[in-house]
Design an enzyme around this catalytic site. Structure first.
Site, PDB file in Angstrom:
ATOM      1  N   ARG A   1       0.825  -1.204   0.000  1.00  0.00           N
ATOM      2  CA  ARG A   1       0.000   0.000   0.000  1.00  0.00           C
ATOM      3  C   ARG A   1       0.860   1.256   0.000  1.00  0.00           C
ATOM      4  NH1 ARG A   1      -3.421  -1.228   3.720  1.00  0.00           N
ATOM      5  NH2 ARG A   1      -5.154  -1.798   2.363  1.00  0.00           N
ATOM      6  N   ALA A   2       1.993   1.223   0.700  1.00  0.00           N
ATOM      7  CA  ALA A   2       2.860   2.400   0.750  1.00  0.00           C
ATOM      8  C   ALA A   2       3.359   2.775  -0.642  1.00  0.00           C
ATOM      9  CB  ALA A   2       4.046   2.136   1.688  1.00  0.00           C
TER      10      ALA A   2
END
Length: 708
Positions: free
Chosen positions: A281-282
């Site tokens: 997700r980062a």
């Protein structure tokens, strides 16, 4: 619910002084809602809410289908809209809504509610929309998001990630679109969000009040002017607001044309790997943020400074490894990573075109002499200026004392002798310097006996909104989770008398039954720590602090509130009032000095008073008293007798307790065990506290009460 519709103008966004990181993060989400929202962390009184509310006035108006409760877009209505299918008809234009989610909101208020009675009897999906429907295509603002119940946070972030909300009750389900800009604010002193929930926020910023007198004067001057004449103040800033509103619209239009090259994408991936963030997700958030930064600067290509700025906004809250790690990012390491993976790729450089339009930061001019001086808080990013990054001073590494210097874990040895208790002239207790704690370890779960009804957590058994179903009951107030079998069983004997003729079941409100569920609750864990001279042997106190630190970590994971009382010399001190901030407890523990006599009775009486006050504040949150001592009582008349009386006072009120026995040496008096018996609680040694100890006895407060 609060929306942008009110008679008093909002405080202008461009009039907010400083807080460059916060304003930039909000504006990037306004340009690209796909970034995933903003979590704003900071001390109270820093205008977090003011800045968030001011953003709504800058958002462009939206067109909605006339009469649709779910704000469907006329050109692309939601095919699954509960109010659909939509006919071609009137189109309404309305301002972008900003919906506020109160901390005490129910699940039905958030996601909406089904009329179960009509669903069973008529087979229709009668649905009352919740706040998620109101916030569709707008802003959803959660103040004090860290105080929101975990299951509500889960629902909220799931909807934000999927762009839709689902309401399901016993096979009847409703789905509607729920795409919104999510903004949460919190004061870290009041407790943290779980790491997996932190990860669901796209960006995070830290805000703090400026220490510059001139900037503080500007803040006060503007606020007083606004309070005196909101309309006039807003009119003074109207030109700056219009300019910023136009820039947001231009960046939105440019965003689809921005190119994220392979070189920039490689830097993003390398940065996330270097900081060991979990999952992917980062990487995705960084890519979206860097793209939005380029659009905000008026460019169609993503440069290295965009990647750097995106990392400063998207990674600090994702690199935390445990609750005692301070959020932040090592900017030297970030620069080294970007240089290593960007030097051969040709990103950035002197040949990069200058951005079109105004400076990269969100500042606009102001009627009192230009935009506010920047200077965001330490540890965050700065808005790009003229297409390049503005260097910020590196903050000192935020570490707790036990992270800077810590002894290896040791168990007190039999030959260890405590430092003698002393009372210097004037009656003041002798004091030794604070020692560091040993490494924390995984502890056994300590339970409060019985069945509670407190806030959702992970410690003691309780009736909760979530968990395994153990029975059914008539609704007490609004219907919660329907128990379908019990409802049918209650309605079935009356079908003939009610004249049932069709397929549907004739159900009346008196037939409805809700499920009784059993899960676990969070408790108030009150630590009473002996810091007297009998505990002051360096190795022993280090081990004791390590044990309490371990219990603090366990309390964090089990969603408890904690408090800390220490006693030594002639009295007891409430070192930390009950709070959800485990980090504050760890900091107080590390600074704890030792020495002097052992006023055990004073520590227990102070605990009794704290628990009395907390029962009035929150009667449903059951307490667990954890006394960390060797059981000695000295100082004052009849110290042993007074300590026993104080213990019986706590026991008489049903306070669940655990005594962690810290006695060491070849000769053991068993005083901690005597104290546990007076408290009607459990005594365990430091070794037995460890979950992985082969010699530990499986003993909890509940087991002890059953045996008694």
């Amino acid at each position: 619910m609060t929306t942008a519709h009110n008679t008093t103008p909002q405080y202008p966004f461009t009039a907010v002084v400083g807080m460059d990181d916060l304003r930039l993060a909000l504006l990037l989400n306004a340009v690209s809602p796909a970034v995933g929202g903003v979590l704003v962390r900071g001390e109270k009184g820093t205008a977090k809410s003011t800045a968030v509310r001011a953003l709504s006035a800058l958002m462009p108006a939206v067109d909605v289908v006339g009469g649709c409760r779910f704000a469907c877009a006329p050109d692309a209505p939601d095919p699954g809209c509960p109010d659909g299918p939509h006919e071609t008809g009137a189109v309404e234009e309305r301002p972008t809504r900003m919906v506020e989610l109160p901390v005490g909101a129910s699940e039905d208020r958030l996601v909406g509610a089904l009329d179960i009675e009509r669903a069973l009897s008529e087979g229709v999906k009668a649905f009352e929309p919740g706040l998620l429907a109101d916030a569709h295509r707008g802003i959803l603002y959660v103040d004090e998001v860290n105080l929101l119940h975990d299951h509500l946070v889960d629902l909220l972030l799931d909807a934000a990630a999927m762009g839709a909300s689902y309401v399901e009750r016993e096979g009847v389900s409703v789905r509607h679109a729920a795409r919104f800009l999510l903004v949460g604010t919190m004061n870290p002193e009041e407790g943290e969000l779980r790491p997996q929930l932190l990860d669901r926020f796209g960006l995070t910023v830290e805000v703090a009040a400026s220490r510059e007198p001139d900037e503080r004067v500007t803040v006060v001057r503007r606020r007083l002017a606004y309070d005196a004449d909101p309309a006039g103040f807003a009119a003074d800033w109207a030109a700056e607001e219009d300019a910023l509103r136009g820039r947001i619209a231009a960046a939105r239009e440019l965003l689809p044309r921005v190119t994220l090259g392979d070189a920039a994408l490689r830097q993003i991936a390398a940065t996330c790997a270097a900081f060991e963030v979990d999952g992917m997700r980062a990487d995705i958030v960084m890519a979206r943020t860097a793209t939005a930064l380029a659009a905000w600067a008026g460019r169609t290509d993503v440069l290295e400074e965009d990647v750097r700025q995106a990392a400063l906004l998207a990674l600090p809250h994702r690199r935390r490894r445990n609750p005692f790690d301070a959020p932040g990012l090592d900017e030297d390491k970030l620069d080294q990573t970007l240089e290593e993976f960007g030097a051969d790729e040709g990103t950035g450089g002197d040949d990069d075109p200058e951005p079109d339009g105004p400076d990269g930061g969100p500042d606009g001019g102001g009627p009192d002499g230009g935009g506010p001086d920047g200077g965001g808080p330490e540890g965050g990013g700065q808005p790009p200026q003229d297409g390049g990054p503005e260097e910020a001073p590196l903050p000192p590494e935020a570490e707790l004392p036990h992270q800077q210097e810590r002894e290896a874990p040791q168990t007190p040895q039999a030959s260890e002798k405590p430092e003698p208790e002393s009372a210097p002239q004037g009656g003041a207790a002798g004091e030794k310097a604070a020692v560091g704690a040993t490494e924390p370890f995984r502890t056994r779960r300590l339970d409060v006996p019985g069945l509670g009804e407190g806030a959702d957590g992970r410690r003691s058994r309780a009736r909760t909104a979530h968990g395994r179903t153990t029975g059914a009951r008539r609704p007490q107030g609004a219907l919660g989770k329907l128990h379908l079998a019990a409802t049918v069983q209650a309605a079935a004997p009356h079908q003939r008398s009610r004249g049932r003729s069709g397929r549907g079941l004739v159900v009346r409100r008196d037939d409805l039954r809700e499920a009784v569920r059993e899960g676990r609750e969070g408790n108030l864990v009150l630590f009473v720590v002996d810091a007297s001279g009998s505990m002051a042997a360096r190795k022993r106190m280090s081990a004791v602090k390590g044990a309490v630190l371990s219990l603090l970590l366990d309390a964090y994971q089990r969603r408890d509130k904690i408090g800390l009382i220490t006693f030594r010399g002639t009295g007891a001190e409430l070192a930390l009032p009950p709070t959800s901030s485990v980090e504050a407890g760890a900091a107080r523990l590390e600074q704890l000095p030792t020495g002097g006599r052992t006023p055990l009775s004073e520590g227990l009486l102070r605990a009794h008073e704290v628990l009395r006050v907390e029962r009035m504040r929150d009667a449903s949150r059951r307490p667990l008293l954890v006394v960390v001592t060797d059981g000695r009582a000295t100082g004052g008349p009849e110290p042993v007798v007074r300590a026993a009386r104080a213990a019986r006072l706590l026991a008489g009120e049903g306070t669940a307790s655990v005594v962690v026995d810290c006695e060491a040496g070849p000769v053991r008096l068993g005083l901690a065990g005597e104290l546990a018996r007076e408290l009607q609680g459990t005594a365990i040694t430091l070794d037995e506290l460890r979950a992985d100890s082969v010699s530990a006895l499986v003993r909890t407060v509940q087991g002890n009460r059953k045996a008694a």
